[in-house]
Design an enzyme around this catalytic site. Structure first.
Site, PDB file in Angstrom:
ATOM      1  N   LYS A 115       3.049   8.885   8.820  1.00  0.00           N
ATOM      2  CA  LYS A 115       1.589   9.028   8.770  1.00  0.00           C
ATOM      3  C   LYS A 115       1.185  10.494   8.885  1.00  0.00           C
ATOM      4  O   LYS A 115       0.199  10.924   8.284  1.00  0.00           O
ATOM      5  CB  LYS A 115       0.929   8.202   9.878  1.00  0.00           C
ATOM      6  CG  LYS A 115       1.086   6.701   9.683  1.00  0.00           C
ATOM      7  CD  LYS A 115      -0.267   5.992   9.522  1.00  0.00           C
ATOM      8  CE  LYS A 115      -0.082   4.560   9.078  1.00  0.00           C
ATOM      9  NZ  LYS A 115      -0.513   3.598  10.090  1.00  0.00           N
ATOM     10  N   LYS A 196       6.885  -0.084  -2.715  1.00  0.00           N
ATOM     11  CA  LYS A 196       6.335  -1.300  -2.132  1.00  0.00           C
ATOM     12  C   LYS A 196       4.856  -1.436  -2.485  1.00  0.00           C
ATOM     13  O   LYS A 196       4.132  -0.439  -2.501  1.00  0.00           O
ATOM     14  CB  LYS A 196       6.492  -1.195  -0.604  1.00  0.00           C
ATOM     15  CG  LYS A 196       6.392  -2.498   0.131  1.00  0.00           C
ATOM     16  CD  LYS A 196       6.770  -2.286   1.598  1.00  0.00           C
ATOM     17  CE  LYS A 196       5.800  -3.023   2.495  1.00  0.00           C
ATOM     18  NZ  LYS A 196       6.043  -2.813   3.920  1.00  0.00           N
ATOM     19  N   LYS A 199      -2.015  -0.776  -0.962  1.00  0.00           N
ATOM     20  CA  LYS A 199      -3.324  -0.363  -1.458  1.00  0.00           C
ATOM     21  C   LYS A 199      -3.442   1.143  -1.582  1.00  0.00           C
ATOM     22  O   LYS A 199      -4.223   1.647  -2.386  1.00  0.00           O
ATOM     23  CB  LYS A 199      -4.418  -0.889  -0.531  1.00  0.00           C
ATOM     24  CG  LYS A 199      -4.549  -2.380  -0.617  1.00  0.00           C
ATOM     25  CD  LYS A 199      -5.966  -2.834  -0.853  1.00  0.00           C
ATOM     26  CE  LYS A 199      -6.849  -2.602   0.352  1.00  0.00           C
ATOM     27  NZ  LYS A 199      -8.044  -3.465   0.291  1.00  0.00           N
TER      28      LYS A 199
END
Ligand code: TRP
Length: 327
Positions: A115, A196, A199
């Protein structure tokens, strides 16, 4: 006899996609319907504060995610479905856990590292202590089994460690939860089938459960099937995987055979996949629209869930405070 407690959480990211469904929610519903567990399912809006979304978007997505879980079959009469922030005790317990968690252990977390690379302009402290809040979520309800995908196993291991650090420093109190790893099929992006489905890749990469049939059809038309340099095409495998899960009986097998024989028509395959996915979620789309048409009823259901959750959370918090010498 009390049943083992199952706890899981999901970020409120708005519309769920087929990867979320096959990877998580489908399994939650099976656990719930098995009648063997006391299930808690939580929409983790506090966790979502660590991302970049704005307040209005968060509010809307939280409600949408709740409506979608209900529309998929999470049943408030069988499970406790609630929004994390409606039970603010989790942040209090997270604070206590912060004080038993060594910084070096959080520095090892791969999700934090990932992240930090994704949101370079917003590496906030919440992102760093994210798994501590996750531990508080689980332990507030004495969760024993935590259905998660492989990417969350490290966080559950940390939760187990936090249990030990707390118990060692104060008193044996919390039980170590276990991850419940589901054999989740890995659904890939339609446009970049080596990644994968997510969104964050963009609209055309995912099939949302709420997508209208026409939208699904158009997205599939653009799905990548060809490979560069021969060999197996991951895009084709991905479409076959969707067929396996959403089409009846031997439809998938027929296409697998056709592919082996070199006689597969990709455009036909795409049409069949589109039809299978769209019809699998026809009832869902109706229930979802109905739930979202009356937010007051939806909010009342969520507030009932929070009330149920809070009874347990308050008791745990009271005991944890006392053990830590607070109050
Ligand atoms: N971190 C989880 C995810 O990103 C979401 C989550 C928050 C969770 N709290 C939890 C999962 C507790 C399981 C148990 O998917």
């Amino acid at each position: 006899m009390s049943k083992p407690v199952v706890f899981s959480g999901i970020q409120p990211s708005g519309n769920l996609h087929v990867g979320n469904y096959l990877g998580a929610v489908k399994h939650w519903i099976e656990l719930q319907d098995s009648d063997k567990y006391d299930c808690y399912f939580c929409i983790v809006d506090y966790h979502s504060l660590t991302g970049n979304r704005g307040a209005d978007e968060r509010r809307e997505q939280t409600l949408t995610t709740a409506a979608e879980l209900l529309a998929l079959g999470i049943d408030p009469n069988k499970s406790t479905l609630f929004i994390q922030s409606h039970v603010p005790e989790c942040t209090e317990l997270a604070w206590i856990f912060n004080t038993v968690t060594p910084v070096v252990e959080l520095e090892r977390m791969t999700q934090f590292k990932d992240k930090s690379k994704q949101q370079t302009k917003n590496i906030n402290a919440g992102l760093f202590t994210y798994p501590v809040l996750q531990a508080a979520d689980i332990l507030l309800y004495h969760g024993e089994l935590v259905p998660v995908g492989a990417d969350q196993v490290q966080h559950i291991e940390l939760t187990r460690n936090i249990t030990r650090w707390f118990n060692k420093r104060y008193t044996e109190y919390f039980l170590e939860p276990k991850p419940l790893l589901t054999e989740a099929p890995k659904v890939m992006s339609l446009l970049e089938p080596d990644k994968k489905m997510s969104k964050s890749l963009g609209e055309g990469h995912v099939i949302e459960l709420a997508d209208e049939p026409k939208v699904i059809e158009n997205k599939l038309k653009k799905a990548v099937t060809a490979t560069t340099g021969g060999g197996k095409a991951p895009g084709v495998d991905n479409l076959l995987l969707l067929l396996e899960h959403f089409a009846d009986g031997d439809v998938c097998q027929q296409f697998v055979k056709a592919e082996k024989a070199g006689k597969i028509s990709y455009s036909e395959l795409k049409g069949v996949v589109a039809e299978a996915v769209a019809s699998s979620f026809a009832d869902f789309r109706e229930r979802r629209a109905h739930l979202l048409s009356d937010p007051a009823v939806l909010k009342a259901q969520l507030s009932d869930g929070a009330k149920k959750a809070r009874v347990v959370a308050e008791k745990t918090m009271k005991e944890a405070r006392e053990l830590a010498g607070i109050k």
